[in-house]
Scaffold this active site. Structure first.
Site, PDB file in Angstrom:
ATOM      1  CD  GLU A  52      -9.806 -29.045   2.001  1.00 11.23           C
ATOM      2  OE1 GLU A  52     -10.051 -28.498   0.909  1.00 11.23           O
ATOM      3  OE2 GLU A  52     -10.004 -30.255   2.211  1.00 11.23           O
TER       4      GLU A  52
ATOM      5  CG  ASP B 150     -13.277 -31.373   1.170  1.00  9.54           C
ATOM      6  OD1 ASP B 150     -13.788 -31.624   2.279  1.00  9.54           O
ATOM      7  OD2 ASP B 150     -13.541 -30.347   0.508  1.00  9.54           O
TER       8      ASP B 150
ATOM      9  CE1 TYR C 166      -4.236  -1.152  -0.369  1.00  8.70           C
ATOM     10  CE2 TYR C 166      -3.649  -2.693   1.371  1.00  8.70           C
ATOM     11  CZ  TYR C 166      -4.506  -2.294   0.371  1.00  8.70           C
ATOM     12  OH  TYR C 166      -5.632  -3.017   0.084  1.00  8.70           O
TER      13      TYR C 166
END
Length: 345
Positions: free
Chosen positions: A211, A264, A125
């Protein structure tokens, strides 16, 4: 639920019997050494200019699998003879990257010299037009770390964390702030300065990497950390950031307890587990600080779909991207050394 607890207990006992702690991480480099390495880079450029030559920098290609090898006790590590890519300031294809590296070297030099810290977001920034995107700056900072052969923590550049942690854990931040992660309903953000954490206190029996953020929150809502046994759960909210990986490694080094992964049963979940366990291609130069090779795949296993009779309508078919990912994983050495994983494909 009882047989799931038994599964955890069995895996924990197995891991405790075979656990070998390896801590060959790079030591923190002194401020003087970091400054000296930056000065050497600049001196080389000045000498080239004084000779009327176009200065160049040689950086490693961190996206090339040919530059890494698999070491079972650590994960993906750099080869001794990595190929380097020259960046010339007078070459249109590399001039921008050359300039950005010099800019970041300048920022880091001032931070280290003044013994102050900045986040990558702060740096971005301060000069958004120059860097163009946060991703570009992130990549340049890692290139500089690799160029100087200095762990990123020694560059005084911190990354904003996206992960959360909860459970039987208390510690002090570098500035003396006490952090208590014991709340059952609210998670604690992972520190942006993991290496500054000290006085870790925990009676956790294991660490569980989760996860998905939604799954993590569900475990919190179910008071998982106290109902099962004292433990710590952590999530990187999908693909883990460096701080989440550093935190898992620091807790493993400190507590010497088993680490499990709940992901998963798809190629992306497996890859996320492998990043915690064996590291990533782009950060192979810091593998010793970021990997936990003893991570065990708790679930969800593809074979669990039949074992727990998951309804067919609840299963999402593989996409083309999933097929491409699984084919990529099959060719990786850290997958081929896991016969049990091979049987799960």
């Amino acid at each position: 639920m009882a047989d799931q607890f038994t599964k955890v207990d069995c895996l924990r006992e197995t891991l405790l019997e075979s656990l070998e702690i390896t801590d060959k991480r790079q030591e923190d480099i002194s401020r003087e050494d970091v400054l000296s390495r930056i000065e050497n880079v600049i001196q080389t450029i000045v000498v080239s200019v004084s000779k009327g030559e176009a200065p160049l920098l040689k950086v490693m290609n961190r996206s090339s699998w040919t530059n890494v090898r698999f070491q079972k006790s650590v994960g993906l590590v750099l080869k001794a003879d990595v190929s380097l890519t020259p960046l010339q300031c007078d070459c249109p294809s590399s001039a921008t990257k050359f300039a950005l590296i010099l800019k970041v070297l300048s920022v880091i030099y001032k931070l280290v010299q003044s013994d102050s810290y900045a986040t990558k977001r702060d740096i971005y920034y301060n000069d958004m037009q120059l860097f163009g995107s946060q991703r570009t700056l992130d990549f340049i900072v890692d290139d500089v770390s690799c160029l100087l052969k200095v762990p990123r923590r020694s560059l005084h550049v911190l990354a904003t964390s996206k992960g959360f942690i909860s459970g039987d854990l208390c510690y002090l931040e570098e500035d003396g702030t006490k952090v208590d992660c014991n709340s059952s309903s609210a998670a604690t953000p992972v520190s942006s300065n993991v290496n500054g954490i000290r006085n870790i206190v925990s009676s956790a029996k294991f660490i569980l990497i989760v996860e998905k953020d939604a799954t993590f929150q569900r475990l919190l809502d179910d008071d998982f950390c106290t109902r099962l046994s004292p433990c710590i759960i952590i999530t990187g909210k999908g693909m883990p950031d460096v701080n989440s990986r550093l935190m898992v490694r620091k807790l493993w080094d400190t507590l010497h307890v088993p680490v499990f992964a709940l992901v998963d049963a798809d190629p992306h979940g497996i890859e996320i587990m492998c990043i915690y366990k064996y590291g990533s291609l782009s950060m192979a130069f810091e593998a010793h600080s970021l990997t936990v090779p003893s991570v065990l795949w708790l679930g969800l296993l593809p074979s669990d779909i039949q074992r727990y009779r998951v309804p067919e309508e609840s299963i999402i078919p593989f996409s083309q991207a999933d097929e491409s990912k699984i084919n990529s994983l099959r060719n990786r050495s850290y997958i081929t050394c896991q016969p049990a994983w091979e049987r799960e494909k």
